[in-house]
Every structure is written in structure tokens, then in C-alpha cells.
Design a protein around this motif. Structure first.
Motif, PDB file in Angstrom:
ATOM      1  N   UNK A  39     -21.872 -21.433  47.745  1.00 60.29           N
ATOM      2  CA  UNK A  39     -21.994 -21.898  48.854  1.00 60.29           C
ATOM      3  C   UNK A  39     -22.924 -20.659  49.869  1.00 60.29           C
ATOM      4  N   UNK A  40     -22.275 -19.546  49.871  1.00 56.90           N
ATOM      5  CA  UNK A  40     -22.877 -18.678  50.975  1.00 56.90           C
ATOM      6  C   UNK A  40     -23.751 -17.632  50.179  1.00 56.90           C
ATOM      7  N   UNK A  41     -25.040 -17.975  50.211  1.00 55.68           N
ATOM      8  CA  UNK A  41     -25.962 -16.989  49.648  1.00 55.68           C
ATOM      9  C   UNK A  41     -26.929 -16.250  50.768  1.00 55.68           C
ATOM     10  N   UNK A  42     -26.750 -16.843  52.053  1.00 55.67           N
ATOM     11  CA  UNK A  42     -27.278 -15.747  53.019  1.00 55.67           C
ATOM     12  C   UNK A  42     -26.416 -14.687  53.640  1.00 55.67           C
ATOM     13  N   UNK A  43     -26.629 -13.481  53.352  1.00 61.15           N
ATOM     14  CA  UNK A  43     -25.783 -12.482  53.829  1.00 61.15           C
ATOM     15  C   UNK A  43     -26.154 -12.043  55.211  1.00 61.15           C
ATOM     16  N   UNK A  44     -25.268 -11.639  55.901  1.00 59.98           N
ATOM     17  CA  UNK A  44     -25.462 -11.132  57.320  1.00 59.98           C
ATOM     18  C   UNK A  44     -25.280  -9.600  56.905  1.00 59.98           C
ATOM     19  N   UNK A  45     -26.086  -9.126  57.831  1.00 57.90           N
ATOM     20  CA  UNK A  45     -26.179  -7.647  57.759  1.00 57.90           C
ATOM     21  C   UNK A  45     -24.712  -6.949  58.026  1.00 57.90           C
ATOM     22  N   UNK A  46     -24.337  -6.231  56.817  1.00 53.98           N
ATOM     23  CA  UNK A  46     -22.980  -5.642  57.010  1.00 53.98           C
ATOM     24  C   UNK A  46     -23.014  -4.223  57.755  1.00 53.98           C
ATOM     25  N   UNK A  47     -21.848  -3.901  58.202  1.00 51.51           N
ATOM     26  CA  UNK A  47     -21.886  -2.328  58.757  1.00 51.51           C
ATOM     27  C   UNK A  47     -22.635  -1.430  57.852  1.00 51.51           C
ATOM     28  N   UNK A  48     -23.299  -0.464  58.496  1.00 52.92           N
ATOM     29  CA  UNK A  48     -24.058   0.641  57.770  1.00 52.92           C
ATOM     30  C   UNK A  48     -22.995   1.317  56.867  1.00 52.92           C
TER      31      UNK A  48
END
Length: 139
Positions: A6-15
């Protein structure tokens, strides 16, 4: 191994989580090349002492490994699931790491779940899979 995801688009995680995510991806690449027996034994050993993961922690780990590595997207479910589980472990938790198969058509898939619910996977498609291996948290 491959199955619908389902979720292949990742949101930028914290550094702060990106370096451990890269380490988890690197370790997962090595572990994914081992025989299944060695993979299972190693993951069972790594999980010791970790507390059970919650859904937010598992989602954050899966998102981070997909963000930092192209090899954790698409059909690379084994490496993705191992990397997400290892990243959870680096943060002190452990999800349920699962491997399953379906017969018509034949497919194998690896994923992580929390309390029996798959994390960022198509639960409708996973209901056709027979769970062969589940390595859950254990103290």
C-alpha cells in the motif's frame, strides 16, 4: 518475494532517524542473503530484550527505510521488512516480523505487523496469505 504493497511513498522522516535507517537497510541487505534458517535464528536473537512495538513506531520505521533506500521499495519486501524490524530494534522495540505464502497464484511475502495488523500493507490482500513464520517480541 512479492505482493501488493500500500504505502510506497515515504514522507521525509526526521533527520535523527535517517542514519540508523541507513544502517538497518545495510544490515537487512546482508541478512536477506542468508539462508532462511539463519535469517530466522538471527532475527530471533536480535529481538531479545526489546519491548513490543506500537503502530506509530512501526510506521515510522517502515517509512524511514523506504525513504532512505530504493531497495526497500516495490517488490523488495524481504529487505524492507527486515530493515524496518531492525530499525525498530535500534529504537528499543520489536514488531511482529512475518513471512507468508499464497498458492493461487503462488506468491511469497514478508511484512511487519503490530498486534496482528499489517503496517502499511494491503490487509485485504494479506488475508490470502498463510503465515509461515512470525517472529514477535520476546523479553
Amino acid at each position: 518475494m512479492s505482493a501488493p504493497v500500500v504505502n510506497e511513498r515515504a514522507v521525509a522522516p526526521p533527520l535523527w532517524i535517517r542514519p540508523p535507517a541507513r544502517l538497518a537497510v545495510l544490515l537487512a541487505r546482508v541478512i536477506a542473503r542468508l539462508t532462511p534458517e539463519r535469517q530466522f535464528a538471527l532475527l530471533k536473537a536480535v529481538r531479545l530484550g526489546a519491548r513490543a512495538c506500537n503502530v506509530d513506531e512501526a510506521h515510522r520505521a517502515r517509512n524511514a527505510v523506504v525513504f532512505v533506500s530504493v531497495m526497500c521499495t516495490g517488490p523488495w519486501c524481504l529487505q524492507r521488512s527486515i530493515a524496518a524490524a531492525l530499525l525498530c530494534r535500534l529504537c528499543g522495540t520489536w514488531p511482529q516480523w512475518c513471512v507468508g505464502v499464497r498458492t493461487e497464484p503462488f506468491r511469497a511475502h514478508a511484512w511487519i505487523q503490530v498486534a496482528g495488523s499489517p503496517v502499511d500493507e494491503d490487509a485485504e490482500q494479506l488475508r490470502y496469505f498463510h503465515e509461515l513464520v512470525m517472529i514477535g517480541p520476546r523479553s
